[in-house]
Design a protein around this motif. Structure first.
Motif, short mmCIF file in Angstrom:
data_model
loop_
_atom_site.label_atom_id
_atom_site.label_comp_id
_atom_site.label_asym_id
_atom_site.label_seq_id
_atom_site.Cartn_x
_atom_site.Cartn_y
_atom_site.Cartn_z
N VAL A 1 -2.16 0.80 -9.88
CA VAL A 1 -2.47 1.43 -8.59
C VAL A 1 -3.98 1.61 -8.51
O VAL A 1 -4.58 2.26 -9.36
N THR B 1 -3.48 0.85 -3.27
CA THR B 1 -2.77 -0.43 -3.29
C THR B 1 -2.04 -0.58 -4.61
O THR B 1 -2.62 -0.31 -5.67
N VAL B 2 -0.80 -1.03 -4.53
CA VAL B 2 0.01 -1.25 -5.73
C VAL B 2 -0.02 -2.74 -6.07
O VAL B 2 0.23 -3.59 -5.21
N LYS C 1 1.16 -8.97 1.62
CA LYS C 1 2.06 -8.58 0.55
C LYS C 1 2.57 -9.82 -0.17
O LYS C 1 2.99 -10.78 0.46
N ALA D 1 -5.58 6.57 0.23
CA ALA D 1 -4.87 5.30 0.39
C ALA D 1 -5.03 4.48 -0.88
O ALA D 1 -6.11 4.44 -1.48
N MET E 1 0.84 -1.20 0.00
CA MET E 1 0.00 0.00 0.00
C MET E 1 0.87 1.25 0.00
O MET E 1 2.03 1.22 0.42
N THR E 2 0.28 2.33 -0.49
CA THR E 2 0.97 3.61 -0.53
C THR E 2 -0.09 4.70 -0.47
O THR E 2 -1.29 4.42 -0.40
N SER E 3 0.34 5.96 -0.51
CA SER E 3 -0.60 7.08 -0.60
C SER E 3 -0.50 7.67 -2.00
O SER E 3 0.56 7.61 -2.63
N PHE E 4 -1.59 8.23 -2.46
CA PHE E 4 -1.66 8.71 -3.84
C PHE E 4 -2.50 9.98 -3.89
O PHE E 4 -3.55 10.05 -3.25
N ASN F 1 -5.20 13.30 -0.85
CA ASN F 1 -4.30 12.20 -0.56
C ASN F 1 -5.13 10.99 -0.14
O ASN F 1 -5.78 11.01 0.91
#
Length: 206
Positions: A189, A25-26, A198, A23, A11-14, A21
């Protein structure tokens, strides 16, 4: 096309188009290989089976080796089929992300949720517990409380929410927006969370 297979990276922020901003998922999505084509005449329904991820030959059974060699491809770790597959795909064809998805699409992502083991009712079902730790309560704060009835029906009703195995089940997250696509790296994404740990494999349906 109906979908593609992938692997959850994390996961990351986008920052979306509105500058918020969110949340995200890649996912590594594809490339996939068509390992079987099912037809109404031979199988009773129309579907296409896709394979994703490399698997070592020594860990692959002989029947599966024959299955993959029929598609002229190496053994795959993860296979899944898509019914009523749109478009013409033959055995051994490669499917990439650009064939299926575009930025702004809404997708469903299916995966296996993280296993939590044996859990109590507070974690499994969100019970509040007894709450008050005074007035003679001893080790009852996270208890389920009464589970039965009186002399009638004199049994525990089926489906009663109790402690037990939690997680490790098939979960579908619906209508996740595709925020970004990096086709050259097979990176996708999507907005929000995706089930699984993961490195776990997921099915992306359009």
């Amino acid at each position: 096309m109906n979908g593609i297979l992938g692997r959850k990276i994390g996961m990351t922020s986008f920052y979306d188009a509105d500058g918020k901003n969110v949340a995200a998922t890649v996912i590594e999505a594809g490339p996939c290989v068509v390992t079987q084509v099912k037809t109404t005449d031979t199988d009773g329904y129309h579907a296409v089976q896709l394979g994703f991820g490399e698997k070592r030959e020594k860990n692959t059974s002989k029947p599966l080796m024959g299955h993959f060699s029929g598609a002229n491809t190496t053994p795959k770790k993860f296979v899944a089929e898509f019914r009523d597959f749109e478009g013409d795909k033959s055995l051994g064809d490669e499917l990439v992300m650009d064939d299926v998805l575009a930025e702004g699409d809404l997708v469903n992502v299916i995966g296996t949720s993280k296993g939590k083991g044996f859990q109590g009712v507070v974690k499994r079902h969100g019970f509040g517990g007894v709450g008050d730790a005074t007035h003679g309560q001893h080790n009852r704060q996270r208890s389920p409380g009464s589970i039965g009835a009186a002399s009638y029906p004199a049994k525990v009703i089926k489906g009663m929410r109790m402690a037990g195995q939690t997680g490790n089940s098939r979960v579908k997250m619906k209508n996740l927006k595709v925020l970004k696509i990096h086709a050259d790296e097979n990176i996708l994404v999507v907005k929000g969370a995706v089930p699984g740990h993961k490195g776990s494999y997921v099915i992306i349906e359009k």
